[in-house]
Design a protein around this motif. Structure first.
Motif, PDB file in Angstrom:
ATOM      1  N   GLN A  55       0.526  -1.307  -0.182  1.00  0.00           N
ATOM      2  CA  GLN A  55      -0.378  -0.087  -0.163  1.00  0.00           C
ATOM      3  C   GLN A  55       0.973   1.273  -0.165  1.00  0.00           C
ATOM      4  O   GLN A  55       0.389   2.402  -0.701  1.00  0.00           O
ATOM      5  CB  GLN A  55      -1.532   0.406   1.409  1.00  0.00           C
ATOM      6  CG  GLN A  55      -1.405  -0.938   1.467  1.00  0.00           C
ATOM      7  CD  GLN A  55      -2.875  -1.099   2.204  1.00  0.00           C
ATOM      8  OE1 GLN A  55      -2.396  -0.296   3.226  1.00  0.00           O
ATOM      9  NE2 GLN A  55      -4.483  -1.331   2.244  1.00  0.00           N
TER      10      GLN A  55
ATOM     11  N   ARG B 295      -1.176   7.239   8.915  1.00  0.00           N
ATOM     12  CA  ARG B 295      -2.599   6.759   7.849  1.00  0.00           C
ATOM     13  C   ARG B 295      -3.231   5.757   9.409  1.00  0.00           C
ATOM     14  O   ARG B 295      -4.621   6.220   8.779  1.00  0.00           O
ATOM     15  CB  ARG B 295      -1.486   5.297   7.502  1.00  0.00           C
ATOM     16  CG  ARG B 295      -0.037   4.833   6.358  1.00  0.00           C
ATOM     17  CD  ARG B 295      -0.468   6.056   5.645  1.00  0.00           C
ATOM     18  NE  ARG B 295       0.508   6.223   4.529  1.00  0.00           N
ATOM     19  CZ  ARG B 295       0.749   7.301   3.597  1.00  0.00           C
ATOM     20  NH1 ARG B 295      -0.021   8.822   3.841  1.00  0.00           N
ATOM     21  NH2 ARG B 295       1.425   7.343   2.860  1.00  0.00           N
ATOM     22  N   ILE B 296      -2.815   5.655  10.371  1.00  0.00           N
ATOM     23  CA  ILE B 296      -4.330   5.287  10.733  1.00  0.00           C
ATOM     24  C   ILE B 296      -5.071   6.997  11.112  1.00  0.00           C
ATOM     25  O   ILE B 296      -6.547   6.488  11.285  1.00  0.00           O
ATOM     26  CB  ILE B 296      -4.011   5.209  12.584  1.00  0.00           C
ATOM     27  CG1 ILE B 296      -2.898   3.772  12.472  1.00  0.00           C
ATOM     28  CG2 ILE B 296      -4.728   5.188  13.480  1.00  0.00           C
ATOM     29  CD1 ILE B 296      -2.621   2.943  13.962  1.00  0.00           C
TER      30      ILE B 296
ATOM     31  N   GLN C 212      -4.986   9.114   8.597  1.00  0.00           N
ATOM     32  CA  GLN C 212      -6.335   9.128   7.587  1.00  0.00           C
ATOM     33  C   GLN C 212      -7.254   8.544   6.927  1.00  0.00           C
ATOM     34  O   GLN C 212      -8.080   8.598   6.962  1.00  0.00           O
ATOM     35  CB  GLN C 212      -5.231   8.860   6.729  1.00  0.00           C
ATOM     36  CG  GLN C 212      -3.871  10.627   6.116  1.00  0.00           C
ATOM     37  CD  GLN C 212      -3.037   9.956   5.391  1.00  0.00           C
ATOM     38  OE1 GLN C 212      -2.561   8.578   5.407  1.00  0.00           O
ATOM     39  NE2 GLN C 212      -2.609  10.950   3.841  1.00  0.00           N
ATOM     40  N   GLU C 213      -7.343   7.195   8.154  1.00  0.00           N
ATOM     41  CA  GLU C 213      -8.152   6.223   7.948  1.00  0.00           C
ATOM     42  C   GLU C 213      -9.340   6.637   8.917  1.00  0.00           C
ATOM     43  O   GLU C 213     -10.606   6.153   8.422  1.00  0.00           O
ATOM     44  CB  GLU C 213      -7.476   4.628   8.380  1.00  0.00           C
ATOM     45  CG  GLU C 213      -8.534   3.948   8.474  1.00  0.00           C
ATOM     46  CD  GLU C 213      -8.962   3.062   6.792  1.00  0.00           C
ATOM     47  OE1 GLU C 213      -9.865   3.425   6.574  1.00  0.00           O
ATOM     48  OE2 GLU C 213      -8.024   2.244   6.382  1.00  0.00           O
TER      49      GLU C 213
ATOM     50  N   ASN D  18     -10.835   9.787   6.939  1.00  0.00           N
ATOM     51  CA  ASN D  18     -11.800   8.896   5.794  1.00  0.00           C
ATOM     52  C   ASN D  18     -12.816   8.607   6.163  1.00  0.00           C
ATOM     53  O   ASN D  18     -14.046   9.096   5.363  1.00  0.00           O
ATOM     54  CB  ASN D  18     -10.860   7.941   5.003  1.00  0.00           C
ATOM     55  CG  ASN D  18     -11.824   7.346   3.854  1.00  0.00           C
ATOM     56  OD1 ASN D  18     -12.485   8.627   3.119  1.00  0.00           O
ATOM     57  ND2 ASN D  18     -12.733   6.227   4.181  1.00  0.00           N
ATOM     58  N   ASN D  19     -13.317   8.153   7.806  1.00  0.00           N
ATOM     59  CA  ASN D  19     -14.345   7.228   8.122  1.00  0.00           C
ATOM     60  C   ASN D  19     -14.969   8.465   8.459  1.00  0.00           C
ATOM     61  O   ASN D  19     -16.140   8.817   8.381  1.00  0.00           O
ATOM     62  CB  ASN D  19     -13.780   6.816   9.387  1.00  0.00           C
ATOM     63  CG  ASN D  19     -14.120   4.851   8.544  1.00  0.00           C
ATOM     64  OD1 ASN D  19     -13.920   5.098   7.523  1.00  0.00           O
ATOM     65  ND2 ASN D  19     -12.762   4.367   9.563  1.00  0.00           N
TER      66      ASN D  19
ATOM     67  N   SER E 197     -14.525  -3.178   7.813  1.00  0.00           N
ATOM     68  CA  SER E 197     -12.517  -3.316   8.061  1.00  0.00           C
ATOM     69  C   SER E 197     -12.215  -2.223   7.799  1.00  0.00           C
ATOM     70  O   SER E 197     -10.647  -2.209   8.569  1.00  0.00           O
ATOM     71  CB  SER E 197     -12.596  -3.706   6.104  1.00  0.00           C
ATOM     72  OG  SER E 197     -13.572  -2.635   5.759  1.00  0.00           O
ATOM     73  N   GLY E 198     -11.728  -0.536   7.942  1.00  0.00           N
ATOM     74  CA  GLY E 198     -10.975   0.516   7.886  1.00  0.00           C
ATOM     75  C   GLY E 198     -11.091   0.407   9.442  1.00  0.00           C
ATOM     76  O   GLY E 198     -10.237   0.626   9.983  1.00  0.00           O
TER      77      GLY E 198
ATOM     78  N   ASN F 242      -8.645  -1.935  10.203  1.00  0.00           N
ATOM     79  CA  ASN F 242      -7.017  -1.766   9.545  1.00  0.00           C
ATOM     80  C   ASN F 242      -6.923  -0.543  10.465  1.00  0.00           C
ATOM     81  O   ASN F 242      -5.281  -0.982  10.387  1.00  0.00           O
ATOM     82  CB  ASN F 242      -7.605  -0.622   8.582  1.00  0.00           C
ATOM     83  CG  ASN F 242      -8.307  -2.099   7.118  1.00  0.00           C
ATOM     84  OD1 ASN F 242      -8.099  -3.081   6.684  1.00  0.00           O
ATOM     85  ND2 ASN F 242      -8.309  -0.975   6.002  1.00  0.00           N
ATOM     86  N   MET F 243      -7.076  -0.097  11.175  1.00  0.00           N
ATOM     87  CA  MET F 243      -6.332   1.124  12.260  1.00  0.00           C
ATOM     88  C   MET F 243      -6.231   0.097  13.344  1.00  0.00           C
ATOM     89  O   MET F 243      -5.168  -0.166  14.038  1.00  0.00           O
ATOM     90  CB  MET F 243      -7.630   1.400  12.842  1.00  0.00           C
ATOM     91  CG  MET F 243      -7.980   2.793  11.573  1.00  0.00           C
ATOM     92  SD  MET F 243      -9.145   4.412  12.357  1.00  0.00           S
ATOM     93  CE  MET F 243     -10.679   3.457  11.868  1.00  0.00           C
TER      94      MET F 243
ATOM     95  N   ARG G 109      -3.316  -2.109  12.394  1.00  0.00           N
ATOM     96  CA  ARG G 109      -1.901  -1.262  11.834  1.00  0.00           C
ATOM     97  C   ARG G 109      -1.106  -0.635  13.376  1.00  0.00           C
ATOM     98  O   ARG G 109       0.068  -1.044  13.906  1.00  0.00           O
ATOM     99  CB  ARG G 109      -2.356  -0.173  11.320  1.00  0.00           C
ATOM    100  CG  ARG G 109      -2.552   0.165   9.689  1.00  0.00           C
ATOM    101  CD  ARG G 109      -2.829   1.226   9.587  1.00  0.00           C
ATOM    102  NE  ARG G 109      -3.221   0.974   7.784  1.00  0.00           N
ATOM    103  CZ  ARG G 109      -2.229   1.103   6.993  1.00  0.00           C
ATOM    104  NH1 ARG G 109      -0.245   1.887   7.158  1.00  0.00           N
ATOM    105  NH2 ARG G 109      -2.384   1.199   5.654  1.00  0.00           N
TER     106      ARG G 109
END
Length: 276
Positions: free
Chosen positions: A63, A175-176, A178-179, A182-183, A226-227, A230-231, A234
């Motif tokens: 990624q 990145r966490i 950013q996730e 986004n949420n 899933s988002g 992902n956090m 990570r």
């Protein structure tokens, strides 16, 4: 007669001793077998966990490579094309009468703003940019960019004296973020996003809180979450503990705790992340 009795007693004692020795041998064998089984079971679980960890690490690395590629494409190609269009619009504007020239200059300004936005987006995708600036400065610039967009109001607070957590850790933490952003934009319909960084010699905490619609806790175990998974995945890669809490109409809060002295799995063997 007494001699025969002594023989019988000796046979009984000897037989009993042999039976006891056999019993001890069988118990010892069973215990050893059970111990070996437990060891094999533990090794199997560890291998499975290690495989999952390596798989997740590889996926994140892929990624990152993809994001870096997109970042380079945005910076080197798309922004260059837009800059060329902007230049041509400027040359064309010199040949037009004032009313048309004003409209064209307005479009030229839109192109210029698009170039700026794309360059900022390119930087937020680039590992090198995050690595060079560090977590705090990168988040500060993101707050400025996001607040200018008007999509959501972002507030950043830093408590304690900031220190480097290491390039890989700070990249994963960003990145966490950013996730979570986004949420908050895509699912939570949030108006405000609060980011808190707490630095201590023994502990680092990252808190991300939005005022969106929230969600049912069961979503964490659902495929549609899933988002969120992902956090947490990570976070596990860098040895951090992630706690995600939410309820309908109460927003979402993500708390990450990290001991800066604990070496993370994601690390590549070199560290400069000791707190100052």
């Amino acid at each position: 007669m007494p001699y025969k009795d002594d023989q019988i007693i000796l046979i009984i004692v000897t037989g009993t001793a042999l039976l006891l020795l056999l019993g001890f041998f069988m118990v010892g064998f069973l215990l050893l077998f059970q111990k070996k089984q437990n060891k094999n079971r533990i090794e199997k679980v560890e291998l499975q966990a290690s495989f999952k960890q390596e798989l997740l690490k590889t996926r994140i690395e892929i990624q990152e490579e993809t994001l870096n590629y997109v970042s380079r494409e945005l910076h080197d190609n798309i922004t260059q094309v837009l800059s060329f269009i902007k230049l041509n619009l400027g040359l064309l504007g010199n040949k037009l009468p004032d009313p048309e020239k004003t409209k064209l200059n307005d479009n030229r300004e839109l192109v210029a703003q698009t170039i700026t936005d794309l360059r900022n987006l390119s930087k937020s995708l680039s590992f090198e940019h995050i690595s060079a600036l560090g977590l705090v400065k990168t988040l500060e610039l993101e707050a400025i960019r996001i607040n200018k967009s008007g999509l959501i109001n972002m507030e950043l607070s830093v408590d304690g004296e900031a220190y480097s957590l290491g390039e890989q850790r700070e990249l994963v933490l960003f990145r966490i973020f950013q996730e979570a952003l986004n949420n908050a934009l895509k699912h939570a319909d949030a108006a405000n996003l609060k980011i808190g960084l707490y630095y201590n010699t023994q502990m680092f905490n990252l808190t991300i809180q939005d005022d969106g619609v929230g969600f049912q806790p069961e979503l964490l175990n659902d495929k549609s979450g899933s988002g969120l998974r992902n956090m947490t995945n990570r976070a596990g890669l860098i040895g951090a503990e992630a706690v995600i809490s939410s309820s309908p109409k109460q927003g979402c809060t993500i708390k990450l705790s990290l001991n800066p002295l604990v070496q993370e799995i994601y690390a590549n063997g070199t560290h400069s992340n000791s707190p100052g």
